[in-house]
Design an enzyme around this catalytic site. Structure first.
Site, PDB file in Angstrom:
ATOM      1  N   SER A   1       0.852  -1.186   0.000  1.00 23.95           N
ATOM      2  CA  SER A   1       0.000   0.000   0.000  1.00 23.95           C
ATOM      3  C   SER A   1       0.886   1.234   0.000  1.00 23.95           C
ATOM      4  CB  SER A   1      -0.893  -0.005   1.245  1.00 23.95           C
ATOM      5  OG  SER A   1      -1.473   1.273   1.464  1.00 23.95           O
TER       6      SER A   1
ATOM      7  N   LYS B   1       0.216  -3.648   4.836  1.00 24.49           N
ATOM      8  CA  LYS B   1      -0.772  -4.302   3.976  1.00 24.49           C
ATOM      9  C   LYS B   1      -0.157  -5.377   3.086  1.00 24.49           C
ATOM     10  CE  LYS B   1      -4.564  -3.481   3.392  1.00 24.49           C
ATOM     11  NZ  LYS B   1      -5.183  -2.433   2.597  1.00 24.49           N
TER      12      LYS B   1
ATOM     13  N   ARG C   1     -27.362  -6.852 -45.075  1.00 24.59           N
ATOM     14  CA  ARG C   1     -26.108  -6.265 -44.579  1.00 24.59           C
ATOM     15  C   ARG C   1     -26.457  -5.108 -43.658  1.00 24.59           C
ATOM     16  NH1 ARG C   1     -22.186  -6.597 -48.668  1.00 24.59           N
ATOM     17  NH2 ARG C   1     -20.735  -5.427 -47.362  1.00 24.59           N
TER      18      ARG C   1
END
Length: 453
Positions: A275, A281, A315
């Site tokens: 982090s 973290k 088409r």
């Protein structure tokens, strides 16, 4: 230059398959095959086909000019055919008359896309095989690893981690079979001329179709599919399902990595999962990428599905054009997801002790169903359910393990011995058919592997 996050959502080998140069090569492959097929049948002179084929093999095509002219012409095939015709004319003016003979722009672009998709499926199937092996090995290694099964994000009852992995594997085995089927059903030749009737070729139409399909090694469809796009929608959905299956796997991993759960972890690596603000973290990274990819794919599939009814008459004006980047992008995302999944699973850390610890968090409540089942022959289903439901509320209020609380109840004492009651709280005996289902999926994987070999 793509943004810094580009590699999260793509895989370089598949990027190369859908680059402008690769698209031009695929379009020229169609033109070369068309000339050869028509020469073989006698529609155009063999000498003209040879000149066209020689020019199609050239490598020095002005991609920037083609891109700019596409904005004016409406699609890339028109300026490419014009450029090809000019080059052929420099060598043989007569041969130039037969470039793109009987075809229309959509024939070129659709068939080129099919050829590119073939190569992309080759790549993705090669990615999928080792991923299935990783999952099979993980399910085998953790066939007996006990953990908590969860429903609505709440602890429900014991399962094995092998059973959870087998669920991931089972979904991807179905995905593999789906892609194999669609390779044959969806990736077919497109050749119909202006309105799909190949009127320019007259009575030789069927022979040219057969020869062209053989040249390109593509199945010939019952009729041209300029306005019938279900094959591509089918393939788009299949790719979306692969990404969704991998996203489900990754979402499970993200939840199991939560601090309060901590049952699995992505492999640690320098600079991974940190982090910018919090040094402690260890975030899910690869699994997060997979969840993000799974979130992007439904809208892409929807583009093709929504357009299915918008291909007007023979088409389409717009619906066809809206498809052009969708399948390439789905292929990029799917290949990226497969690569991320391989990285995730090859280093996944499984904490058996934490799984066992978490089985005890409810103080026996996850065994309530087993106790109810054991009491049902004695008390009846409704009475047994009411008794254990009340006990499951009272035991936590008193701070007691459910087993200890139940041992004090006369209704329990009359129906179950202490040993019988304790056995009902053994997680190894409470996983139901976890082993059976895991083994069945592993057997299916072995069978599929043997058929591949």
């Amino acid at each position: 230059m793509p943004g810094l996050s580009h590699l999260v959502f793509t895989h370089p080998p598949v990027d190369a398959l859908f680059a402008a140069e690769a698209q031009v090569r695929a379009m020229l492959r169609f033109e070369q095959a068309l000339a050869r097929a028509e020469a073989t049948v006698g529609v155009i002179p063999a000498a003209a086909a040879d000149v066209i084929a020689t020019v199609c093999q050239a490598a020095d095509w002005d991609l920037d000019a083609l891109a700019q002219q596409t904005l004016l012409a409406g699609n890339p095939a028109i300026p490419l055919v014009k450029m090809l015709t000019q080059r052929v004319a420099r060598l043989d003016a007569e041969a130039a008359k037969y470039v793109h003979y009987g075809a229309t722009s959509q024939d070129v672009l659709d068939t080129a896309l099919v050829l590119q998709l073939q190569a992309a499926l080759d790549l993705m199937e090669a990615q999928l095989r080792p991923l299935l092996e990783l999952l099979a090995a993980l399910a085998t290694a953790h066939r007996n690893t006990l953990m908590t099964g969860r429903t609505l994000l709440q602890q429900a009852r014991p399962i094995t981690f092998g059973y959870k992995v087998a669920g991931w594997l089972d979904g991807l085995l179905r995905a593999q079979g789906r892609l194999t089927r669609l390779r044959a059903e969806a990736l077919v030749l497109q050749f119909g001329g202006a309105v799909g009737t190949l009127a320019t070729l007259g009575v030789q139409e069927p022979a040219v179709i057969a020869q062209l399909a053989g040249e390109l090694q593509l199945p010939a469809p019952m009729l041209p599919w300029h306005g019938q796009r279900d094959r591509l929608v089918d393939l788009a959905a299949a790719l979306g399902i692969v990404c969704g299956n991998l996203g489900k796997l990754a979402h499970d991993v993200v939840l199991l990595m939560q601090t309060e759960v901590g049952e699995v972890h992505e492999a640690a690596a320098a600079g991974k999962g940190g982090s910018s603000a919090m040094p402690h973290k260890r975030n899910p990274v690869t699994a997060t990428f997979l969840v993000a990819i799974a979130g992007r794919t439904p809208a892409l599939v929807h583009t093709l599905l929504a357009g299915l009814s918008q291909h007007e008459h023979e088409r389409a004006a717009g619906a066809w054009h809206a498809e052009w980047e969708v399948l390439p992008e789905l292929c990029r995302l799917t290949a990226a997801a497969l690569a991320h999944a391989h990285d995730l699973l090859s280093g996944l850390e499984v904490d058996r002790d934490r799984m066992r610890h978490n089985l005890e968090l409810t103080q026996g409540l996850i065994f309530a169903e087993d106790v109810t089942a054991a009491l049902t022959p004695h008390l009846g289903k409704t009475a047994a359910h009411q008794l254990i439901e009340a006990a499951s509320q009272e035991a936590p209020r008193l701070g007691q393990h459910l087993r200890e609380y139940l041992l004090q109840l006369p209704e329990i004492q009359h129906c179950l011995s202490p040993d019988e009651l304790s056995a009902l709280f053994d997680p190894a005996r409470a996983t139901g058919l976890s082993h059976y289902f895991t083994d069945a999926v592993l057997a299916r994987r072995r069978l599929a592997l043997n058929s591949e070999q």
